[in-house]
Design a protein around this motif. Structure first.
Motif, PDB file in Angstrom:
ATOM      1  N   LEU A 179      33.190  37.127 -14.293  1.00  0.00           N
ATOM      2  CA  LEU A 179      32.367  36.658 -13.190  1.00  0.00           C
ATOM      3  C   LEU A 179      31.049  37.407 -13.260  1.00  0.00           C
ATOM      4  CD1 LEU A 179      32.166  35.124 -10.436  1.00  0.00           C
ATOM      5  CD2 LEU A 179      32.817  37.300  -9.412  1.00  0.00           C
ATOM      6  N   ILE A 180      30.012  36.669 -13.307  1.00  0.00           N
ATOM      7  CA  ILE A 180      28.707  37.303 -13.343  1.00  0.00           C
ATOM      8  C   ILE A 180      27.926  36.810 -12.149  1.00  0.00           C
ATOM      9  CG2 ILE A 180      26.575  37.569 -14.631  1.00  0.00           C
ATOM     10  CD1 ILE A 180      28.218  36.969 -17.128  1.00  0.00           C
ATOM     11  N   ALA A 181      27.502  37.723 -11.327  1.00  0.00           N
ATOM     12  CA  ALA A 181      26.721  37.329 -10.156  1.00  0.00           C
ATOM     13  C   ALA A 181      25.363  37.994 -10.272  1.00  0.00           C
ATOM     14  CB  ALA A 181      27.420  37.781  -8.889  1.00  0.00           C
ATOM     15  N   ARG A 182      24.392  37.276  -9.901  1.00  0.00           N
ATOM     16  CA  ARG A 182      23.054  37.836 -10.007  1.00  0.00           C
ATOM     17  C   ARG A 182      22.262  37.396  -8.802  1.00  0.00           C
ATOM     18  NH1 ARG A 182      19.924  35.474 -14.726  1.00  0.00           N
ATOM     19  NH2 ARG A 182      21.891  35.880 -15.733  1.00  0.00           N
ATOM     20  N   ALA A 183      21.464  38.278  -8.289  1.00  0.00           N
ATOM     21  CA  ALA A 183      20.627  37.913  -7.150  1.00  0.00           C
ATOM     22  C   ALA A 183      19.309  38.642  -7.288  1.00  0.00           C
ATOM     23  CB  ALA A 183      21.304  38.302  -5.844  1.00  0.00           C
ATOM     24  N   ASN A 184      18.247  37.988  -6.947  1.00  0.00           N
ATOM     25  CA  ASN A 184      16.994  38.712  -6.857  1.00  0.00           C
ATOM     26  C   ASN A 184      16.193  38.232  -5.676  1.00  0.00           C
ATOM     27  OD1 ASN A 184      15.575  36.392  -7.688  1.00  0.00           O
ATOM     28  ND2 ASN A 184      15.971  36.921  -9.822  1.00  0.00           N
ATOM     29  N   LEU A 185      15.336  39.070  -5.252  1.00  0.00           N
ATOM     30  CA  LEU A 185      14.596  38.796  -4.030  1.00  0.00           C
ATOM     31  C   LEU A 185      13.287  39.571  -4.110  1.00  0.00           C
ATOM     32  CD1 LEU A 185      15.000  37.476  -1.183  1.00  0.00           C
ATOM     33  CD2 LEU A 185      15.618  39.757  -0.399  1.00  0.00           C
ATOM     34  N   ASN A 186      12.228  38.967  -3.646  1.00  0.00           N
ATOM     35  CA  ASN A 186      11.001  39.755  -3.556  1.00  0.00           C
ATOM     36  C   ASN A 186      10.481  39.728  -2.142  1.00  0.00           C
ATOM     37  OD1 ASN A 186       9.659  37.361  -3.161  1.00  0.00           O
ATOM     38  ND2 ASN A 186       8.950  37.208  -5.266  1.00  0.00           N
ATOM     39  N   ASN A 187       9.440  40.484  -1.915  1.00  0.00           N
ATOM     40  CA  ASN A 187       9.008  40.657  -0.534  1.00  0.00           C
ATOM     41  C   ASN A 187       8.272  39.441  -0.002  1.00  0.00           C
ATOM     42  OD1 ASN A 187       6.762  40.996  -2.093  1.00  0.00           O
ATOM     43  ND2 ASN A 187       5.850  42.527  -0.736  1.00  0.00           N
ATOM     44  N   ARG A 188       8.106  38.468  -0.820  1.00  0.00           N
ATOM     45  CA  ARG A 188       7.514  37.233  -0.295  1.00  0.00           C
ATOM     46  C   ARG A 188       8.587  36.247   0.109  1.00  0.00           C
ATOM     47  NH1 ARG A 188       4.178  38.643  -4.286  1.00  0.00           N
ATOM     48  NH2 ARG A 188       2.110  39.295  -3.609  1.00  0.00           N
ATOM     49  N   ALA A 201      10.924  35.076  -1.725  1.00  0.00           N
ATOM     50  CA  ALA A 201      11.466  34.212  -2.765  1.00  0.00           C
ATOM     51  C   ALA A 201      12.613  34.933  -3.441  1.00  0.00           C
ATOM     52  CB  ALA A 201      10.392  33.878  -3.787  1.00  0.00           C
ATOM     53  N   GLY A 202      13.635  34.225  -3.698  1.00  0.00           N
ATOM     54  CA  GLY A 202      14.776  34.864  -4.307  1.00  0.00           C
ATOM     55  C   GLY A 202      15.662  33.859  -5.004  1.00  0.00           C
ATOM     56  N   GLN A 203      16.675  34.366  -5.594  1.00  0.00           N
ATOM     57  CA  GLN A 203      17.540  33.492  -6.356  1.00  0.00           C
ATOM     58  C   GLN A 203      18.918  34.126  -6.390  1.00  0.00           C
ATOM     59  OE1 GLN A 203      16.591  33.467 -10.456  1.00  0.00           O
ATOM     60  NE2 GLN A 203      17.557  31.487 -10.856  1.00  0.00           N
ATOM     61  N   VAL A 204      19.896  33.321  -6.265  1.00  0.00           N
ATOM     62  CA  VAL A 204      21.255  33.836  -6.370  1.00  0.00           C
ATOM     63  C   VAL A 204      21.991  32.968  -7.362  1.00  0.00           C
ATOM     64  CG1 VAL A 204      23.408  34.280  -5.182  1.00  0.00           C
ATOM     65  CG2 VAL A 204      21.248  34.563  -3.972  1.00  0.00           C
TER      66      VAL A 204
END
Lengths: 297, 1187
Positions: free
Chosen positions: B1137-1146, B1148-1151
């Motif tokens: 299982l690979i989970a990834r998340a990113n987020l920036n201060n604007r 915008a993000g992705q999971v």
């Protein structure tokens, strides 16, 4: 046939002297059993094709605008007078951004299907000094499209004839030099042999379409040498129309161009035969190999 | 009255300029609006200021009244009569009243200034009150007229009885207006208005001025005025319907804003006026319209007025109108420009103007101390001052026009090109040709006496006086540049003189204007505005010229380019008036590049003749050859200006020149067009017939033709800002000549001086630029694209990236080793674990099949365990071996050489026989083909490692080769490894090059320094980076590194610094932190990254891995924070299982969550879902498309 045949109203606009002459020429044509005549006008953009057509007809039949490209498709103008019909086909310029506009040529070709061209007017300007590669290419393209024979039915029309040539040259010298250089280009572009070219004897006519063209005493538009040019042009047209050469008939074949389907048809069985033989040979060789090496794998 | 005629001339000029403006693009209008708004706002501020001062003003007013009355005697009568008549008509009365009110308002405003002016000037000219008033107004306005001018004014006023005119002038200022109003209006009116006046201060904007002027005019003309106004409107509407309308709207809007912002009472006044009389309202609005529409409308109205009225008053008033309107337009652009961050040089210049008036006013000890608002008000005034002078001298208008004109051009430029703002510093030069282009349209007869320079001259003159008085702090350097600039100015005037052009020629005037602007711009940077007057320069020039035609220190090199047969050589012959090159109508006259030098009117001119270019595409190779030879020719001695020739009478509507122009751009670079003049030969030819057989006008023809060519050049250069000036050329011997034997074109222009003047102007301006070092213009290539600010964040992040130091080949795996040292102790006990296990026999498939489920599971578990242990063991062995090896190598070093050879044999290096490398693992795809075979390659003994670069996401992922990557590791002196790797990738759009060289040296214990050089494409430029980094491995668990880097990108250098720290907390947790800063050109970016990793105890085997990354970047006060987290968790034996998340201060993000498994094949059934969905959508299309 898209355009309607109309009574030639503009004819009345010509000065009387011109009218007389024109009637005479058309009479001659009729004597030769020609009741109609089709004139195709070709040339680079902005040289005055449409203006020439307008001058010939005596009406503003084709829109002319000095700075915008004229219509993108050919236009046929038909006028009838006393039982004689003259069709003039005005075409878009053949040069686009430094290239020969083959698309325009295709359009023209398509437009001309099932018509017969009696005369081709190849229009260029008189007051340009140089002939360049592009002129040659245009000629070449025309030759490719309509065949070499078209040049036997061609009149070279040089517009903007009313100008004063650059220093130290007389008008006559200049115009003859200019027409010579253009004719040379035509010859080179059409790849005619010398003899052929001399036979075709392309005539040169000068024209001045500007409203500021000077008039002679009979109120005809006249060239610097005093000749009225419209009758001249018509005369030349009739001469070409009645010369011994066959008019160019544009048919389906010419439009579609190639005979690619027909070409080399005969070779097909031959090739098949050769293929068969080769296959046989290879098979034989394989068998031979198998025999000599003993065992198949 | 000489004035009268001159006035007419003026108006003509105005009209010309209007025409020019007409040509401007619509985009200008939009900007105008902005300007207006701004102007208004500022004006409001000023209004407030004035309000406070009202009492004083009123006092002043009272004082003034008598003076004015005396002054106006004759005029007053006229006006009064008119006024009465006007009263007769309701409409007119209303409008007049409005006017009166306005006037009053103005008056109050003006009051102070007037008073100030009087204070200063009464002494000088006590006789003429009106004049003094004017002078005072002028002074108060902030532009100090030189005293001479004032005197002149007074004189003229006397002679002409042009007091009124003078008044009018004052009206222009808006302040003087009040005088007139007072004079005209009965005291009662004044009283009535008084309140209004006090409130109205805010209204005094240029805008209102215009209105007032018109009202005034109405009065003067009486009945006629209305017609005039209407005419004006009509014409303006006809000419520029769109524009006027828009502007009217804007004007109205702005007006309202003003009112609202200003004192409430004012609003009421205006509105009430508008409401009370329908027609007045209309008239009022119409006024607004005219004002808003700017010069054109104004000009129109002025023209009409001048034509109809013969009295000097009318003229003056009309003149005023023109001027005022001109002013208003001027103001707008100025404002706009100023608001736009000074981006345009002109804007800054303008500001400097505004600033200077403030200074002057202060010096005059005007009552007002200049506030911001004050300045704003004054901006219009500089022009007005000029206008005043004009009204007296009649020269003024042209200046004003030019001001407005120039500025509008600038606007046009900016509006046309969004890039303008970026390259504004560089914009001056491009703007210049544009300006010339505008002016050049050949229309101006030399007889015009516009005097743009006047504006500068006077302004600067006055300023200079004051500057001399007040400033002792000016640097010598400044004086020097000024002196030099003055010399340039003199030089140019001399040139113009020799070419028989008066300083009033549009081109000349514009150049002078620009010089003035440049000077002022420069002056602003330093202390004060430059101190050289036009008058001095012209006097000097005249003197020098009169002294004899001594050779001028000026030479200009002109390169002539153009199609074959357009008359390049002939033009050169014409320039020199003798046959320098032989020409032939039918032959290619010029076969090679050649130049010729000669004197034209005593000016050294060098002309480079080039072979003719060919228009067709197929000939472009030839053209290129020709142009390359030209390029080689001009390498040593580049031309100052390029003259691109074409024939006027060729109607190339098929863009037939495009190939040729493109080739020119390709060979010389598009910057060649920035200094190019378009020459149209055969200029005497007759224009072609228009669409309906009527002859088109010559001017239209020329305009259209030049437009076509300019457009083509713009396209070819890829720069829509370009506006190449056009000059006409006629080489024909039969060309009409004037008495002096110069060739004259059908429009009356003498082309040769014009052409030369354009060329010289360009050169002169280049010189001035070079002198003033305006912006970063390199004179040689004045239009080089200005480098953008380097992408600091990008550079910084690449700096922060921690990269491994190159290692010697035998230490290739050292890094891991180091880290694993940590774990050594813990490993020791497990060492023999695998060996202790009982023997294990793996089963065949058939045997597996016989096992029960539980057995199978047990078996697999067992197998897995053993595998793990085995791998561990292997790793350990490997590690041990390496360690041994290292020790061994160290020992060998001490031993004699003989042994070392042995060792080398052993270590052997890469295979000496090419060995196929393992297949690349390609990402899974739905392709039927598995194209790994395409990427197979052999590993040969060659030290160079060359690999393909794959772009698996490319459009042709099938083939996927994007480039080539080559690598090599060198070892210098057996100690210093140098790794070189380069990568070239190329796709359809762009090519990227990346080259990295790195080397590292170990020095001391646990310290190593690496030095690297990178080269890579960033955007369209190459970035060269030199970086060095030092690592300190002093602690077992903590490694620190510090690095420096210098990057050269384009022509900007950025330097960076970073600190990095690597913390290995335990076997399963490690963290890397780094922070750094990057600076370039005063720009600073900070950034930091944090990366933490949590992983399985025995990492390579256990697949559990969690990574947390954080990055912070601060640039331009813009903070960017981004974080991502990725976690990889094994589920069961063969699922991940690979989970990834990113987020920036604007925000915008992705999971993303990804599961892959090799045992749960049914998972693949998920793929059916989209298929099913699709099928469903076919069944129910309406749900899908919502018909």
């Amino acid at each position: 046939m898209g355009s309607l045949v109309r009574e030639w109203v503009g004819f009345q606009q010509f000065p009387a002297a011109t009218q007389e002459k024109l009637i005479e020429f058309f009479g001659k044509l009729k004597q030769k059993d020609m009741n109609s005549m089709t004139v195709l006008v070709l040339g680079k953009g902005g040289v005055g094709k449409s203006s020439t057509v307008n001058s010939l007809i005596g009406e503003q039949v084709v829109r002319v605008s000095p700075f915008q490209a004229e219509g993108l498709r050919p236009v046929m103008v038909s006028r009838t007078m006393g039982g004689f019909t003259i069709n003039i086909i005005d075409t878009p310029g053949l040069v686009e951004a430094g290239y020969v506009n083959h698309q325009a040529l295709e359009l023209i070709k398509g437009f001309l299907v099932n018509r017969t061209i009696d005369v081709l007017l190849y229009v260029d300007r008189l007051d340009v000094y140089r002939v360049d590669e592009l002129d040659k290419q245009v000629v070449k393209a025309i030759t490719q499209t309509f065949g070499k024979e078209i040049w036997c039915k061609t009149l070279l029309v040089l517009t903007h004839a009313q100008f004063s040539p650059p220093d130290e040259l007389s008008y006559e010298t200049f115009s003859s030099k200019r027409s010579d250089s253009l004719l040379k280009t035509i010859r080179a572009g059409s790849k005619m042999r010398k003899q052929e070219f001399e036979d075709s004897a392309i005539a040169v006519v000068y024209a001045e379409n500007s409203g500021r063209c000077s008039k002679n005493d009979k109120d005809e538009k006249a060239l610097p040498n005093g000749e009225a040019w419209i009758p001249n042009l018509v005369k030349a047209i009739t001469d070409v129309a009645t010369n011994q050469r066959k008019a160019i008939h544009v048919d389906k074949k010419m439009v579609d161009g190639s005979y690619s389907d027909d070409k080399g048809k005969k070779l097909i069985p031959l090739i098949i035969g050769v293929q068969y033989l080769i296959v046989k040979m290879i098979q034989g060789a394989i068998r031979n190999d198998i025999k000599t090496s003993g065992k198949p794998l | 009255m000489g004035d009268g005629t001159e006035v007419v001339v003026r108006s003509d000029r105005i009209s010309d300029e209007q025409v020019a403006k007409n040509e401007l693009l619509g985009s200008v209008e939009v900007k105008d609006d902005d300007k207006e708004d701004e102007v208004f706002e500022e004006a409001i501020g000023s209004g407030n200021d004035e309000q406070e001062e009202d009492p004083k003003r009123e006092l002043l007013e009272t004082d003034d009244l008598p003076l004015e009355e005396t002054r106006q005697s004759s005029k007053d009568e006229n006006e009064v009569e008119d006024f009465e008549e006007a009263v007769g008509d309701l409409d007119e009365t209303s409008s007049n009243e409005g006017g009166v009110k306005d006037l009053n308002v103005d008056y109050s405003v003006v009051g102070e200034s007037h008073g100030a002016g009087e204070a200063g000037f009464d002494a000088v000219t006590p006789k003429m009150n009106g004049d003094t008033g004017e002078g005072g107004a002028g002074d108060s306005c902030g532009k100090v007229e030189s005293r001479l001018d004032v005197v002149v004014n007074t004189e003229k006023g006397d002679t002409n009885g042009s007091n009124l005119a003078a008044e009018d002038v004052s009206i222009e200022n808006g302040k003087t207006h009040s005088f007139l109003g007072n004079g005209i209006v009965s005291p009662k009116n004044i009283e009535v208005v008084a309140e209004v006046i006090s409130k109205d201060d805010g209204i005094e904007e240029p805008w209102n001025d215009g209105v007032e002027v018109e009202n005034w005019e109405e009065r003067v003309d009486g009945v006629q005025t209305e017609q005039d106004v209407e005419d004006g409107e009509g014409t303006t509407k006809n000419l520029f319907e769109e524009r006027t309308e828009e502007e009217v709207v804007n004007g109205a809007g702005t007006g309202k804003n003003l009112f609202e912002n200003g004192s409430g009472s004012v609003c009421i006044d205006n509105e009430s006026e508008a409401k009370t009389n329908g027609e007045t309202g209309a008239a009022y609005t119409s006024d607004i319209e005219t004002n808003a529409s700017g010069d054109k409308s104004v000009n129109d109205s002025t023209e009409v007025a001048s034509a109809e009225t013969s009295s000097p008053l009318d003229k003056s008033s009309s003149g005023e109108k023109g001027e005022t309107e001109g002013d208003s337009t001027c103001l707008k652009p100025e404002q706009q420009l100023a608001s736009s961050l000074n981006s345009n040089p002109e804007s800054t210049e303008i500001r400097s103007n505004s600033g200077s008036p403030g200074v002057t006013s202060r010096e005059n000890e005007t009552v007002r101390n200049s506030n911001g608002g004050h300045d704003v008000q004054q901006r219009p005034q500089p022009n007005k001052d000029l206008e005043k002078q004009q009204s007296s001298k009649v020269n003024v208008d042209p200046e004003i026009k030019e001001n407005s004109h120039v500025e509008t051009e600038a606007e046009v430029v900016s509006s046309v090109s969004p890039t303008e703002s970026r390259s504004n510093p560089a914009a001056l030069p491009p703007a210049r040709p544009a300006g010339l282009g505008r002016a050049s349209p050949l229309l101006e007869p030399a007889s015009r006496a516009p005097q743009q320079s006047r504006v500068n001259g006077n302004g600067s003159h006055n300023q200079s006086q004051q500057a001399e008085d007040s400033t002792t702090a000016e640097t010598d350097e400044h004086d020097e540049t000024r002196e030099k600039l003055q010399l340039i100015r003199v030089k140019f005037l001399r040139l113009a003189h020799r070419l028989g052009q008066t300083p009033h020629n549009v081109v000349v005037a514009q150049v002078l204007y620009r010089l003035g602007l440049a000077e002022q711009l420069r002056g602003r940077n330093g202390s004060r505005v430059g101190a050289f007057s036009f008058d001095r320069a012209s006097a000097m020039a005249e003197q020098l010229e009169a002294a004899g035609q001594d050779p001028l220190d000026f030479s200009c090199t002109i390169m002539v380019l153009g199609k074959s047969g357009v008359g390049k050589s002939a033009t050169i012959n014409s320039i020199f008036d003798e046959v320098k090159f032989c020409t032939d109508a039918f032959q290619m006259g010029t076969k090679r590049v050649q130049d010729v030098e000669g004197l034209v009117q005593g000016i050294k001119v060098r002309v480079i003749d080039t072979p003719g270019l060919l228009p067709s595409w197929s000939d472009q190779a030839k053209n290129e050859k020709i142009l390359n030879s030209v390029k080689a020719f001009i390498k040593k001695n580049p031309p100052d200006i390029v003259l691109y020739l074409d024939r006027l009478d060729m109607q190339s509507r098929d863009s037939g020149d495009m190939p040729l122009l493109r080739t020119i751009s390709d060979v010389f670079g598009p910057s060649i067009w920035f200094n190019a003049i378009v020459g149209l030969t055969h200029a005497a030819s007759v224009p072609p017939d228009g669409p309906n057989g009527t002859a088109s006008s010559y001017d239209m023809f020329v305009t259209q033709r030049s437009h076509v060519i300019q457009q083509a050049i713009r396209q070819a250069a890829g720069d829509m800002r370009l506006m190449n000036p056009v000059s006409l050329v006629e080489n024909h011997s039969a060309c009409r000549t004037n008495r002096a034997g110069q060739r004259v074109l059908p429009n009356g222009q003498v082309w040769k001086p014009h052409l030369l003047l354009l060329s010289f102007a360009s050169k002169i301006l280049a010189e001035a630029n070079a002198l003033l070092k305006l912006q970063d213009n390199i004179p040689g290539r004045p239009f080089a694209a200005r480098s953008k600010a380097p992408p600091l964040p990008f550079l910084l992040s690449s700096l922060l990236q921690s990269r491994p130091q190159p290692k010697l080949p035998e230490q290739q795996y050292g890094d891991e080793e180091d880290e694993d040292d940590l774990d050594e102790s813990s490993d020791s006990d497990e060492e023999s674990e695998y060996d202790q296990l009982p023997p294990f026999k793996s089963l065949t498939k058939a045997q597996m099949a016989t096992l029960s489920k539980s057995q199978k599971k047990q078996y697999l578990d067992e197998m897995e365990y053993r595998e793990k242990l085995l791998m561990k063991k292997q790793m350990k062995e490997e590690r041990k071996r390496r360690k041994m090896f290292k020790k061994f190598a160290a020992e060998i070093k001490d031993l004699p050489d003989g042994f070392s050879e042995n060792v080398e044999d052993e270590s052997g290096g890469p295979a000496s026989v090419p060995v196929p490398m393992p297949d690349l693992s390609l990402p899974a795809s739905f392709d039927s083909d598995n194209p790994t075979h395409r990427y197979r390659y052999l590993d040969s003994s060659n030290q160079w490692l060359v690999r393909p670069v794959l772009e698996t996401h490319g459009w042709d992922h099938d083939i996927g080769y994007e480039g080539v990557n080559a690598e090599r590791l060198f070892v210098v002196k057996d100690k210093i490894p140098i790794s070189v790797s380069g990568q070239v990738t190329k796709d359809k759009k762009d090519a990227n090059v990346q080259l990295e060289m790195a080397s590292s040296v170990k020095h001391g214990e646990g310290k190593s320094t690496s030095l690297g050089f990178d080269m890579q494409t960033v955007g369209k430029e190459l970035a060269y980076t030199l970086r060095s980094e030092t690592r300190f491995n002093n602690f077992r668990r903590n490694k620190a590194a510090a690095g420096l880097s210098v990057t050269l990108l384009g022509d900007s250098v950025s330097a960076g610094l970073k600190v990095e720290d690597k913390l290995i907390a335990s076997k399963w947790f490690r963290m890397v932190m780094s922070g750094g800063a990057m600076a370039s050109r005063g720009d600073l970016a900070y950034g930091g990254t944090l990366e933490a990793q949590l992983r399985d105890k025995d990492y390579p085997l256990g697949r559990f891995l969690t990574t947390l990354g954080l990055s912070v970047m601060d640039w331009h006060g813009d903070l960017a924070i981004g974080g991502n987290i990725q976690s990889q968790v094994p589920i069961g034996r063969s699922s991940n299982l690979i989970a990834r998340a990113n987020l920036n201060n604007r925000g915008a993000g992705q999971v993303s969550v990804r599961v892959n498994s090799s045992e749960q094949l049914q998972l693949a059934m998920v793929a059916i879902v989209p298929l099913f969905k699709k099928l469903l959508s076919y069944c129910y299309p309406q749900t899908q498309y919502g018909q």
